[in-house]
Scaffold this active site. Sequence first.
Site, PDB file in Angstrom:
ATOM      1  N   LYS A 115      -3.058   2.328  -3.359  1.00 35.29           N
ATOM      2  CA  LYS A 115      -2.659   2.808  -4.697  1.00 35.29           C
ATOM      3  C   LYS A 115      -3.365   2.032  -5.794  1.00 35.29           C
ATOM      4  O   LYS A 115      -3.675   2.581  -6.858  1.00 35.29           O
ATOM      5  CB  LYS A 115      -1.140   2.723  -4.860  1.00 35.29           C
ATOM      6  CG  LYS A 115      -0.427   3.778  -4.031  1.00 35.29           C
ATOM      7  CD  LYS A 115       0.927   4.166  -4.561  1.00 35.29           C
ATOM      8  CE  LYS A 115       1.395   5.444  -3.860  1.00 35.29           C
ATOM      9  NZ  LYS A 115       2.705   5.878  -4.197  1.00 35.29           N
ATOM     10  N   LYS A 198      -2.868  11.804   3.801  1.00 42.33           N
ATOM     11  CA  LYS A 198      -1.505  12.330   3.952  1.00 42.33           C
ATOM     12  C   LYS A 198      -1.180  13.298   2.805  1.00 42.33           C
ATOM     13  O   LYS A 198      -1.718  13.163   1.701  1.00 42.33           O
ATOM     14  CB  LYS A 198      -0.470  11.206   4.066  1.00 42.33           C
ATOM     15  CG  LYS A 198      -0.111  10.505   2.796  1.00 42.33           C
ATOM     16  CD  LYS A 198       1.209   9.735   2.935  1.00 42.33           C
ATOM     17  CE  LYS A 198       1.622   9.287   1.537  1.00 42.33           C
ATOM     18  NZ  LYS A 198       3.034   9.129   1.309  1.00 42.33           N
ATOM     19  N   LYS A 201       2.443  13.749  -3.297  1.00 42.47           N
ATOM     20  CA  LYS A 201       2.748  14.355  -4.599  1.00 42.47           C
ATOM     21  C   LYS A 201       1.612  14.132  -5.581  1.00 42.47           C
ATOM     22  O   LYS A 201       1.415  14.899  -6.509  1.00 42.47           O
ATOM     23  CB  LYS A 201       3.998  13.711  -5.211  1.00 42.47           C
ATOM     24  CG  LYS A 201       5.264  13.839  -4.392  1.00 42.47           C
ATOM     25  CD  LYS A 201       6.446  13.297  -5.195  1.00 42.47           C
ATOM     26  CE  LYS A 201       7.579  12.851  -4.300  1.00 42.47           C
ATOM     27  NZ  LYS A 201       7.550  11.417  -3.972  1.00 42.47           N
TER      28      LYS A 201
END
Length: 334
Positions: A115, A198, A201
């Site tokens: 991230k 993966k 969102k």
Amino acid sequence: MTKFQERVFSGVQPTGTLHLGNYLGAIKNFVELQNKYNCVYCVVDQHAITVDQDPKELRSNILEVLASFIAAGVDYKKQIIFQQSSVPAHSQLAWVFNCVSRIGWLNRMTQFKDKAGKNKENVSVGLMVYPNLMAADILAYLATHVPVGDDQKQHLELSRDIAQKFNNDFGVEFFPQPEPLIYGSATRVMSLRDGSKKMSKSDPSDFSRILLTDDDDTITAKIKKAKSDSELIPGSKEELQSKPECLNLINILSATTNQSVDQVLSHYAGKEYSSLKKDLADSLVQVISPIRGEINNLLNNQDELNVILAEGTEKAAAIANPIIEEVYKIVGFK
Ligand code: AQP
């Protein structure tokens, strides 16, 4: 024999509309587990603000996640569902854990690395200490079982390390070692556009994910466009390993039809993708359309959702507050 009473805890971030990965990897299992355990399910809004959020959207996402839990089948009358920030025990225990957990441990977290990317110096401190807060979420309820998708396995291991270190540092056997419950054929649902990533969102492509609010035509269109190749569907699991997009579609169909991967594979071996995609789209429509309908119904009655949250907060705080009292005594605050 453990001295701890069995209890399930898990959370979902209100960072956007939930997708098929959240459903198959986590929420579907939340629903099954409530027949066997006392469960605490949380909308983890404090985790959400570790990256920028629009305050208005955050509030509506909190209600949408709550509605999604209920629409998927979580029984809010028997179990506890609530919002993380409304129970201060999470932050209180997180601070204690910030002082127990080690920077070296957090530096190894792959989700933080993914991230933060190249922006490591400029992301929030919250993003780095996210796993300490997650340990606090679980352990504020002395939870013993944690249903999550495969991507959360490393964070769960850190929660166990924190529990162990706290117990060792203070010479107590206060926290249990929470066990991850990662099961089903879709523990890591992958992006429909790229089988190596993966489903998430935050992926910029809408076509990478199926949302729990997608209408039937959108679900069908997304599956039709899902990445595949011009060959026929292979017949063995070994061959599937080199075709991650095909493996993903097979895993999803296995999860939505409650068949084993071998059963699904033997049915489609040697066939064209179009037949697999058609059946998968039909199966997803069957699973998602009642959930979507119920999410919409619930969101039309926000007062009721706010009441459910308030009741959940009361029940959650009644468990967590005495545990924090004990922790404060153990560390010497009281
Ligand atoms: N693709 C997935 N497959 C299986 N399980 C998944 N989960 C998430 N993505 C998949 C599981 O869903 C639960 C809630 O996840 P979360 O919202 O707390 O956080 P996340 O993992 O960060 O979800 P996203 O969708 O990938 O969000 P962004 O894009 O914001 O990072 C967890 O149990 C998780 O394992």
